[in-house]
Design an enzyme around this catalytic site. Structure first.
Site, PDB file in Angstrom:
ATOM      1  N   HIS A   1       0.837  -1.203   0.000  1.00  8.52           N
ATOM      2  CA  HIS A   1       0.000   0.000   0.000  1.00  8.52           C
ATOM      3  C   HIS A   1       0.878   1.261   0.000  1.00  8.52           C
ATOM      4  CE1 HIS A   1      -3.830   2.134   1.096  1.00  8.52           C
ATOM      5  NE2 HIS A   1      -2.948   3.019   1.485  1.00  8.52           N
ATOM      6  N   GLU A   2       1.777   1.355   0.972  1.00  6.29           N
ATOM      7  CA  GLU A   2       2.648   2.537   1.026  1.00  6.29           C
ATOM      8  C   GLU A   2       3.612   2.536  -0.152  1.00  6.29           C
ATOM      9  OE1 GLU A   2       2.053   5.004   3.047  1.00  6.29           O
ATOM     10  OE2 GLU A   2       0.466   3.860   4.047  1.00  6.29           O
TER      11      GLU A   2
ATOM     12  N   HIS B   1       1.896   4.282  -2.986  1.00  6.36           N
ATOM     13  CA  HIS B   1       1.975   5.748  -2.840  1.00  6.36           C
ATOM     14  C   HIS B   1       3.367   6.252  -3.209  1.00  6.36           C
ATOM     15  CE1 HIS B   1      -1.910   6.167  -1.010  1.00  6.36           C
ATOM     16  NE2 HIS B   1      -1.621   5.641   0.161  1.00  6.36           N
TER      17      HIS B   1
ATOM     18  N   ASP C   1      -7.519   7.890   1.999  1.00  5.35           N
ATOM     19  CA  ASP C   1      -7.003   8.234   0.671  1.00  5.35           C
ATOM     20  C   ASP C   1      -8.144   8.652  -0.253  1.00  5.35           C
ATOM     21  OD1 ASP C   1      -4.457   7.514   1.532  1.00  5.35           O
ATOM     22  OD2 ASP C   1      -4.613   5.476   0.754  1.00  5.35           O
TER      23      ASP C   1
END
Lengths: 221, 221, 221, 221, 221, 221
Positions: free
Chosen positions: D23-24, D27, D98
């Site tokens: 997930h990170e 980003h 988000d």
């Protein structure tokens, strides 16, 4: 900018007095010829509070009211406005209270008392109360726009029908309406039996062979 | 302006007493013939608070209620209004509370308890509570007008169907309804088993060969 | 007016106890057969607070939850209502909380977590917060009626699909459901591994050759 | 009723740690490959407040922001959710913030900054403020439902387009994403230049002959 | 989660300074070439409060304002945004205030001042005030969705038309715009007559044989 | 950002004085030629409070007002705006109060006084008051969007018709309007009989053989 000083007094001029006599005369006449409403007590064109004239009925001891009672009451409320329209050919702002009263009865017939065939046995009016604990600040209607339209149409239909009925009855009793208005201009206040007598006199003068079944109590003073 | 003094008392005239006897008789009769509602305790036409008469049921120990229980309860609520319509041919304002009660049950069936096939297993009613922390002052519905229409239609359908069912049952038991109303006018209060007995007597007098499975407790006093 | 005194106690009669056993049995069975939800801890038909029975799950250490987790959780919530419908053929009001819980999860899936393909990667729910400084008293939705309809449809679809899935699974495990309900009526409380054992026994008795991958922790007590 | 005790702690299990790394990683990767957003400072999967991981950017000294800046920022916000979808095939609730951030930027682009061709040079968002003296308690939108739909469609289009762009970029840099996630799982925190280096390594390993113009400051620590 | 520390200062970098010079240059140029607005006093790119630059006009002693005055004022407000779009090919968030100002004027033209042919001589904006005694907490609009659409369309038309006019004028005076921006970058502040002089110089350099009728007061300092 | 210092004083320049003379001249002329409104007292272009000029009427002792009275009053309110449009060819913001007054009268004609044929004898305006006990915080309209559209259309029709009537009358009396404006510019204040005299003089000069039946009291001072 257009300005004008407003003066407040309840001294009527001759024209207003005549209009008021026909307006209250319309209410009074319908009170007597409609069978399901409260009987007529008296009618006056002496100003009282905000009103230029008053038609007093004698509410009977009732605890529930029939559909016919409400329809006749709406028809009576239309009587003032319709009388002026028939006689003088125009509308004025004096019937605002009558319209409000008539509209509110029609609204409750449709939304609270299930008295519209199309809407049916349903209470649309106070759902907010019911869920008050939940929706404390709820506002606006919850039902759909199509349902709102159905309610609007039924309310409008009742009001249009009763205005038409008021128009038909006052046209038929046109001579009686004139006699009542003349009598009000002369005496300012007349009682129910006198109104009934004048309506009958009007029918006679117009050559209508009909005996009025008057919705009044007592006999002329 | 049309005015009338309002008097307040609960002394009924003969006509109102008769209307009330049929109104409560309608509730009571349906309480006995419908199998899924609470059994009838007693029925009275002695005024009580705001009501001209009362039909008392005996709620059983239940913690959840079935769809049939709610439908029978709505049908019973329609019974007073429908009885008056069948016997006197008109509607009056006395059934406003009944309509409100019936509408609220129908609304909760559709919006809270998922009891409408078309709407399905969904709780539309209290979304505002859920997000209360976020939308503290939220008001009005969040769902679409088409969804509102779907809910309206389902609520209306339930109410129309139960009014029709009340009409069918009271028509079938017309003689029993008369016997109950007569008994109420004579005794003012009668108990559930007596109502059941009168319904059976009505079926017998009408030549209907049917044994009533009465929803009452105990035997006539 | 139809009235009835309300009694409050949580002593259930035999019929309610049976209904509750199937209701909680439905929740418990689905907890065990659905792979993505929290595993079943125990199930009881001892009343607790407002509830007639409780199905306890064992939430795992998770910080985010998958789409499958939410779908299984909605399906489990439907389990009580669907079990009663399958066994007794009717719906009752006891599932109101389940429906509310299921609806709220479905709403958040669609409006907050972007888990609907048709609606897409969008957060429709809390715009009011964002502009709180500006629109302090804002209320009602800002988006169009067509968008509201799209959200309604997606929420409804999720709920209908999960109700159908609950129905299919409980129909397949009908025998297991009966065994669980019987066991609950006898013991009032049973643990997750016992539920799993009964489901397997049900499959075996129904002649289904399948080894259950039970979503429980530990072994029967 | 289905209940479960809630435990609160931020110790992640292995599966969550891996999901958080991707997930990170999503980003962070997009922060580096998108040219118009703020450059990447560092990325971590050490939990912090409510978040399981954080991607830190280095906002440059700017006073106004271009349309491209906002589009890249929305695309970056989509990166976490899209990375999980590509790698694990499912969505989870962790991307709620988000989505909220992305939706709010898209809303302001359309309603405040005139950045939608179809809506044009118009500020729809704060009319209430302007007439505050007059409409102190005004609420809800004043514009038509068709205008609301136009705004909804434009906001939705921006969000869908950026999700698609995030998907295309992360698919192209799939190997780089894996390298970043692996590095995060090993080191928990990595800086921008390291992320850039891993993306380039991913391109090389995938046989893509392309030199990355990385949006980072400094060199790997 | 994507985070970034925010820094606040009003020191512009070279790129921003150039963008600001063209933005304010656009406002200033239109102030001079549009005949019905207030004449230009001076224009600056020295930051002031929240603004990166300011274009000062000299309001004349007027008590009412013509439709042309408002249209020119809207066109001027569009000038900053349009100048940036022409020169740099993109939009940014700095024009939010300009859009708000322009939208508010367009709204009042349509809803308060009867300046839209299609809407006509009607004041839609402050009905709430009028009935304040009655509808103390009234909110939301009372008119229909179709009327709301008509108002939206007229407001949108005015804004689109003026953006187009700003675009046409700034395209014609492209050379003048460059001269003004260059002068602002050099001197930071220039007065109205200087702006007028640069516009004329731009026309001359572009080979346009036209004498500018400048909307300024005085002569270059 | 475009800024400008605001100065406040009521000293008019020559152009504004001329515009005001025609604006008030339009009000005054229509006051005299329309038979059903209040008669004209005097007209002035000496500023007073927020207004640049005032047209004073002499309200008669009336208690109710006819439909014709309201139509003439709306027509008079349109007179200022229409006069400026005829003479100078443009609209300005000075007529905002006139439009508000005219719109409010038209709204009450349609919604309170039953003066629209299409809407009929109905009071749509104050339902909220009626149910105030129930819906204490109710807001927004309860009727359907289609009903709202019907009301909007009727209000718009009245306003358009009266603007057209004002236009026709002022065109016919164009010469009189000029004479009144010239006289106002010379004397600043003139009385009703003088206005009437100038209108007649205008008709004579224009070769119209018509004797004006002026709605004024007294003779020129």
């Amino acid at each position: 900018v257009v300005l004008g000083a407003q003066r407040e007094s309840l001294v009527m001029n001759a024209e207003e007095k005549k209009a008021t006599a026909y307006h209250e005369g319309g209410h009074a006449l319908l009170s007597v010829v409609l069978p399901h409403g409260d009987p007529l007590h008296k009618v006056t064109i002496l100003p009282r509070g905000m009103a230029l004239g008053v038609t007093w009925s004698l509410p009977q001891e009732r605890h529930t009211y029939s559909r016919d009672y409400f329809l006749d009451t709406i028809c009576k409320a239309m009587g003032g406005r319709v009388a002026e329209k028939i006689v003088f050919g125009h509308l004025n702002s004096g019937a605002a209270n009558d319209l409000e009263q008539a509209t509110n009865i029609a609204r409750r017939m449709v939304r609270e008392w299930g008295m519209s065939e199309s809407v049916g046995p349903m209470a649309w009016h106070s759902q907010q109360q019911v869920f008050l604990g939940e929706d404390l600040m709820t506002q606006g209607r919850e039902y759909s726009d199509e349902t709102a339209k159905l309610l609007d149409d039924e309310i409008a239909k009742i009001l249009h029908d009763e205005e038409q009925r008021a128009h038909d009855l006052l046209s038929k009793h046109r001579r009686g309406l004139e006699l009542i208005a003349d009598s009000l201009l002369e005496h300012e206040t007349i009682d129910g039996p006198t109104v009934a007598k004048l309506i009958q006199q009007g029918l006679d003068e117009a050559g209508v062979d009909e005996r009025l079944d008057a919705n009044v109590l007592g006999t002329p003073e």
